[in-house]
Enzyme design. Structure first.
Site, PDB file in Angstrom:
ATOM      1  N   CYS A   1      43.871  70.392  27.204  1.00  0.00           N
ATOM      2  CA  CYS A   1      45.104  71.024  27.288  1.00  0.00           C
ATOM      3  C   CYS A   1      45.061  72.315  26.431  1.00  0.00           C
ATOM      4  CB  CYS A   1      46.320  70.107  26.903  1.00  0.00           C
ATOM      5  SG  CYS A   1      46.013  69.432  25.257  1.00  0.00           S
ATOM      6  N   LYS A   2      46.256  72.617  25.924  1.00  0.00           N
ATOM      7  CA  LYS A   2      46.216  73.955  24.952  1.00  0.00           C
ATOM      8  C   LYS A   2      45.221  73.659  23.766  1.00  0.00           C
ATOM      9  CE  LYS A   2      50.048  75.244  22.733  1.00  0.00           C
ATOM     10  NZ  LYS A   2      51.187  75.657  22.364  1.00  0.00           N
TER      11      LYS A   2
END
Length: 894
Positions: free
Chosen positions: A812-813
């Site tokens: 994810c980020k």
């Protein structure tokens, strides 16, 4: 004597004896009975904290704790406490178990400690455990005054690596005594070969271990162990890439200078391009110098993702392995690599990510092509390929030509034939690589631009560099400066190469014909001679003397082709750079950054997968015959800045198609000699992975011979957060749909290739009997189905990857919050589908891993706080199965 918790607390340091010996590690699983809460009518929310006491130093260290079991006098704890083999302890070290009643676990303030009440504690020494009869200890659980006995603690040992059905019977045995607490201690043993297991320490550092026990559908118990580690390749791969980037750009500058004299317009463009390259080189050298100063942890925390000097380093790269032991079954291992989405966080996402920026830039280049000659990305890629072929094949041909002369000097006809065969093959490869229409057209364009705006040369023998005081170039190093230069000139050069090679072949044939004649002296030399090739020939003379002029001529012709091709392709790249200034070089830098992060993650995954499969002949066969699939799971949303991250990630993962791996034998077993080495250029990199000698010798012949091992990266993305809700309802999700559909096609193509070349017996066996073809069909239907937050795409892609012996990545980020939810869900799904986890324990197992497992430790490492960066409003938009347990999330800086 027990120590009070308010005594001195600090981290254990110094040199101590391991808690256990060899490759074993001790783990504890508490189970309580008839606990009395702080209120008479209130059932406690029980938690057991484990602390270690060193009597020589007289301090207590809080080591770990279980999950919280709510509202139960007989809590069954699923989370264990592990002491790895390297844990510093001595036989006199004490282990203290303390039971608490947790009053309020849902805290709004993340810095506020848990509100707990002390219920009781018990202490035992390591030596007592090791000397205990029947591998069991029975201890009293006492109240705070140390007088009242409130239960007992049973400490037992089992061998997890060889666990039999009866080994876990005592966990579920009927409790005969009231107020009883039991702790199961199990011992793990490494199953890897000693040299392989020790070698992985060269890459994987700072392990975090967690253990659990979960009930199966037949009321038996499985033991589960998580291990999370940092990877040294997080920094070593980007450092190597930066060095290669610098070398490649410096070569490009030299090639541009070697173009010779150009018209003022083109010369000014060349100077500007060289200046821009110089700026990039200076920036990369500065970044490399800063990276070489770093000696701390082997990962980049999420809070540092936008730091300039760390932009080439992947975010929060960790490996995670789950080991499962069940009665009468072989231990199973499941690996995943977690990493923040490869993206240029320092440069930002205001204009989007690479995919959008490159498309826009390509359109702008076409509109400004009046300033230069427009070449498509395919043409520039071809030009780089030709330049690489030139640098690779010319030295090979020259060396083979020298081998031919050496064989001739030794009068070795077999050596002569062998060298000639190889020389002819490489020359044919040379012709195939360089005889391209792009080279011919670029030569004509370069000739035209070189003469535009210049007065005709006064001396035909005068070469452009002389006016600057440089030595004159050889005739074959200069491009003809006469108006008759056209396509026929390039064809003549190639004809000279072919003619020269034919002359060499004819001479070797001649020498072979004369060999028996010269040896037997039975007849005169045949009258047939190659008059057009050989002006004079003495059959009794030295073979080398007869071959040498022909070989020299071949090398000269090849060199002439090389000079022309190199200049032509450099001119093509000059056009590309001139049309791109300054945006093109900025995009190249951005692409370098993203690729560096992606390659570091891929190299980490490849090394982990290789060492895990060293004894699997089917896997090794698949590795060299087809290659491996590397499946990247992304949870980014298609909204706001995360669109740019996803666009960066898409290009970065796609660029991994340019990477191959090669296995080599390490010089020594020293960790320094086991580090992967990156070689190549931006168009194609090879990662060489050295193995210890004993491990290398077990590999298939093809791998030991240096065959390039291919990796097929695929990316699937499904956003799950509140921003994705906005995108689904009001925004554009076409990027996600396109990525999933395109990468499904790649995955499907890989499966078809694998099915044609490798028997199904080479693939791993799973309990779930669903056919791979059916799984792919279901995935194909899902990627074209219009469904919001269709996480089944991720589940199917992950399952297919494991069934294909692939490498699993989750992102994810920052690989911290959403990634943790996905990894723990996947692990519990594997326990359910492959190890018959009782359905009543699924959610409890999920909460245990999220509350006290390796992933919450990952959060702690990144932001110094044991809280996932979610709030209640955000979680309402999450699929329920991706929501963390109460009390484990809050507003924090991530």
């Amino acid at each position: 004597t027990q120590l009070r918790e308010e005594g001195r607390e600090k981290t254990l340091t110094g040199s101590h004896v391991s808690l256990t010996t060899g490759s074993q590690e001790t783990s504890c699983f508490p189970e309580c009975r008839d606990l009395i809460g702080s209120g008479r009518d209130r059932k406690p929310n029980a938690l057991v904290q484990v602390a270690v006491i060193d009597p020589r130093e007289q301090y207590l260290v809080s080591h770990a704790c279980t999950e919280i079991v709510e509202g139960s006098r007989d809590p069954l704890f699923l989370t264990g406490v592990t002491f790895p083999p390297e844990y510093p302890a001595s036989p006199e070290t004490l282990v203290k178990l303390t039971v608490y009643d947790v009053r309020d676990k849902a805290r709004d303030n993340v810095s506020k400690p848990l509100s707990v009440s002390f219920l009781g504690s018990a202490t035992f020494s390591v030596s007592d455990l090791l000397r205990s009869k029947d591998d069991q200890l029975t201890l009293n659980l006492r109240s705070s005054d140390g007088v009242l006995a409130v239960g007992t603690v049973l400490v037992s040992r089992v061998n997890m690596g060889e666990m039999e059905e009866g080994d876990m019977d005592h966990i579920t045995a009927d409790v005969q005594q009231a107020q009883k607490v039991r702790t199961c201690v199990c011992v793990y043993e490494s199953r890897s070969p000693p040299d392989v297991s020790a070698s992985t320490n060269a890459f994987f550092k700072n392990p975090v271990c967690k253990v659990y026990k979960f009930q199966t559908v037949d009321s038996k118990w499985m033991l589960v162990r998580e291990q999370m580690e940092e990877c040294t390749l997080s920094f070593s791969i980007p450092r190597q890439l930066l060095h290669l980037y610098i070398q490649e750009d410096m070569r490009r500058i030299q090639e541009l200078r070697d173009l010779g004299e150009l018209s003022p317009h083109w010369d000014n463009l060349r100077k500007e391009v060289i200046g821009r390259y110089g700026q990039v080189i200076a920036a990369y050298q500065e970044t490399l110098a800063e990276l070489n100063k770093i000696t701390g942890p082997s990962f980049k925390p999420s809070c540092s993702k936008a730091q300039r000097y760390l932009e080439f380093i992947p975010i929060n790269l960790h490996t995670q392995r789950m080991r499962v032991t069940c009665p009468r079954q072989t231990d199973a291992f499941y690996d995943v690599i977690t990493v923040g989405a490869p993206a240029a966080h320092f440069q930002g996402f205001k204009g989007g990510g690479l995919q959008r920026l490159l498309s826009r830039h390509e359109a702008e280049k076409k509109s400004t092509a009046y300033q230069c000659i427009y070449y498509s990305p395919e043409h520039t890629a071809k030009a780089q390929e030709v330049l690489h072929s030139v640098g690779h094949l010319q030295p090979l041909i020259s060396g083979l030509a020298d081998q031919l002369l050496q064989a001739a000097q030794q009068h070795s006809m077999s050596g002569l034939r062998e060298a000639l065969k190889t020389l002819a093959g490489k020359t044919e490869q040379f012709v195939h690589a360089l005889k391209d229409e792009l080279v011919k057209s670029a030569l004509l364009a370069l000739h035209a631009r070189g003469q535009q705006g210049q007065s005709p040369p006064q001396n035909p023998g005068h070469s452009p560099g002389q006016e600057d005081g440089q030595a004159p170039l050889k005739r074959q190093d200069s491009i003809p400066c006469h108006k008759e230069y056209d396509e026929e000139e390039w064809d003549r050069v190639w004809a000279d190469v072919a003619k020269s090679l034919n002359c060499v072949i004819a001479m070797v044939d001649k020498l072979q014909e004369q060999e028996p004649i010269n040896n037997n002296q039975e007849q005169l030399i045949p009258k047939q001679v190659l008059a057009d090739v050989i002006t004079s020939h003495n059959p009794e003379g030295d073979w080398r003397e007869q071959l040498c002029p022909l070989v020299v001529r071949l090398k000269e012709c090849v060199a002439e082709v090389v000079v022309r091709a190199r200049r032509a392709m450099t001119f093509v790249l000059l056009q590309e750079a001139a049309c791109s200034i300054p945006q093109g070089l900025f995009l190249k830098q951005r692409r370098d950054v993203v690729f560096s992060q992606a390659l570091a993650a891929l190299a980490c995954g490849f090394v982990m997968r290789l060492y895990a499969g060293m004894e699997d002949k089917g896997f090794l066969k698949q590795l060299h015959q087809v290659g491996l699939v590397a499946q990247f799971e992304s949870l980014l949303s298609t909204y706001s800045e995360e669109i740019g991250m996803l666009e960066d990630m898409e290009v970065g993962i796609s660029d991994l198609h340019r990477v191959a791996f090669k296995i080599t034998q390490a010089k020594t077993d020293n960790p320094c000699d086991l580090q992967p080495v990156v070689i190549g250029r931006r168009d194609h990199y090879t990662v060489e992975v050295p193995l210890p000698r004993l491990a290398f010798q077990t590999l298939p012949h093809e791998i030991k011979e240096g065959k390039a091992l291919q990796v097929y990266p695929v990316l699937f993305n499904v956003g799950i957060n509140e921003q994705q809700t906005i995108a689904d309802r009001f925004g554009d999700i076409s990027l996600q749909e396109r990525i999933n559909q395109r990468n499904f096609e790649i995955l499907d193509s890989y499966y078809k290739s694998l099915s044609d070349k490798v028997p199904s017996e080479c693939l791993p066996c799973f309990q779930t009997q669903t056919d791979l073809k059916d799984l792919l069909g279901t995935l194909g239907q899902n990627v074209v189905t219009k469904k919001r937050k269709n996480v089944e795409i991720l589940w199917l892609a992950g399952t297919i990857c494991r069934r294909l012996n692939g490498i699993r990545f989750t992102s994810c980020k920052s690989a911290k919050d959403r990634t943790s939810m996905s990894v723990t869900l996947e692990q519990c799904a594997l326990l359910r589908d492959e190890h018959q986890l009782n359905k009543d324990y699924f959610i409890r197992a999920l909460d245990c891993m999220r509350r006290e497992g390796c992933r919450i430790e990952n959060v702690q490492k990144n932001i110094k706080c044991r809280k996932y960066a979610f709030n209640m409003l955000q979680l309402m938009a999450f699929p329920k199965i991706y929501r963390p347990p109460e009390g484990t999330y809050g507003k924090v800086d991530s």
